[in-house]
Enzyme design. Sequence first.
Site, mmCIF file in Angstrom:
data_model
loop_
_atom_site.group_PDB
_atom_site.id
_atom_site.type_symbol
_atom_site.label_atom_id
_atom_site.label_comp_id
_atom_site.label_asym_id
_atom_site.label_seq_id
_atom_site.Cartn_x
_atom_site.Cartn_y
_atom_site.Cartn_z
ATOM 1 N N LYS A 52 1.082 -1.006 0.288
ATOM 2 C CA LYS A 52 -0.058 -0.158 0.126
ATOM 3 C C LYS A 52 0.889 1.587 -0.307
ATOM 4 C CE LYS A 52 -3.629 -2.339 1.863
ATOM 5 N NZ LYS A 52 -4.765 -2.652 2.777
ATOM 6 N N GLN A 96 -5.576 -1.938 9.102
ATOM 7 C CA GLN A 96 -4.730 -3.041 9.048
ATOM 8 C C GLN A 96 -5.433 -4.346 9.783
ATOM 9 O OE1 GLN A 96 -2.825 -3.825 6.314
ATOM 10 N NE2 GLN A 96 -4.255 -5.992 5.823
ATOM 11 N N ASP A 119 -11.330 2.184 3.514
ATOM 12 C CA ASP A 119 -11.867 0.736 3.459
ATOM 13 C C ASP A 119 -13.795 0.466 3.456
ATOM 14 O OD1 ASP A 119 -10.129 -1.208 3.102
ATOM 15 O OD2 ASP A 119 -9.223 -0.939 5.584
#
Length: 283
Positions: A52, A96, A119
């Site tokens: 990322k 995460q 997200d």
Amino acid sequence: MAVIIDGKKVSAEVKEQVRLETAELIKKGVQPGLAVIIVGDDPASRVYVNNKKKACEAVGFLSREYALPATTTQQELLELVNKLNDDEEINGILCQLPLPKGLDEKSVIEAISPLKDVDAFHASNVGKIMIGDYDFLPCTPAGVMEMLHSYNIAVEGKKCVVIGRSNIVGKPMGMLLLHENGTVTITHSRTQNLKEVTREADILVAAIGKPKFVTADMVKEGAVVIDVGMDRDENGKLCGDVDFENVKDKCSAITPVPGGVGPMTIAVLMKNTLKACKLQNNL
Ligand code: NAP
């Protein structure tokens, strides 16, 4: 012979578009910023976070990583999220998952401002997706849709079967296929006669987490097969939820692992962060 859907190629196109738009924003004095929080030392999470970070740099984003020890308390994690919610340089916040034992993922997801929730896991964003009026789509299912579009695979009127009903993949995947007028069935570990259901699918999406679970006898001749799985085979080699070697001869199109859905997830994350930046700057 099936078309092998090239996620690397499609993701490169998406990221190039993001890079071009970012360059324009930077000329106006606005640089999109993504903060990634990683707690503990899970090796798979470390690989995802590194990828990322690399993608952010490639498209011209500001990228900040917060690597916290596994001993981090819930309170400390929530304080960091709150600080980032108020940080004007940061447009997107990602924590995460999975978090180490003892930390509550749900309250962390809910603490992230919905405007910075790139997200699309926050309940308010999930609700917006349900009614089809959203700012962000969850990265993996949206990445699958981008691949279908890129290969001109129409969903309308097709029988779509999703294996898996997780909040991050299976359920939103079903919803996005429904938004495009597919006739959708979501299956799971309690589904009876799974093979009979999957053999009906024109578009079959596997999001199970079990290596090579989908075998050729579960797939209809000519189906489109999308493999979300990121698993390890008996030799520790990366593979998907689909038995690629045997299924590929039966279907019309299929995604490989690696090089399929995985790169798309990161490309959509870049797209979402750019969108968050534009929304927050009224651009
Ligand atoms: P998850 O939360 O573990 O969900 C797995 C789903 O599969 C559950 O709904 C489960 O059913 C279902 N399932 C398990 N065994 C089954 C069986 N025998 N028959 C039918 N359904 C079964 O996993 P996830 O987070 O959705 O991830 C799925 C896979 O995608 C994993 O390999 C993960 O690593 C991968 N993934 C890849 C990306 C990417 O970027 N490519 C992103 C996210 C995830 P129940 O609900 O009944 O338990």
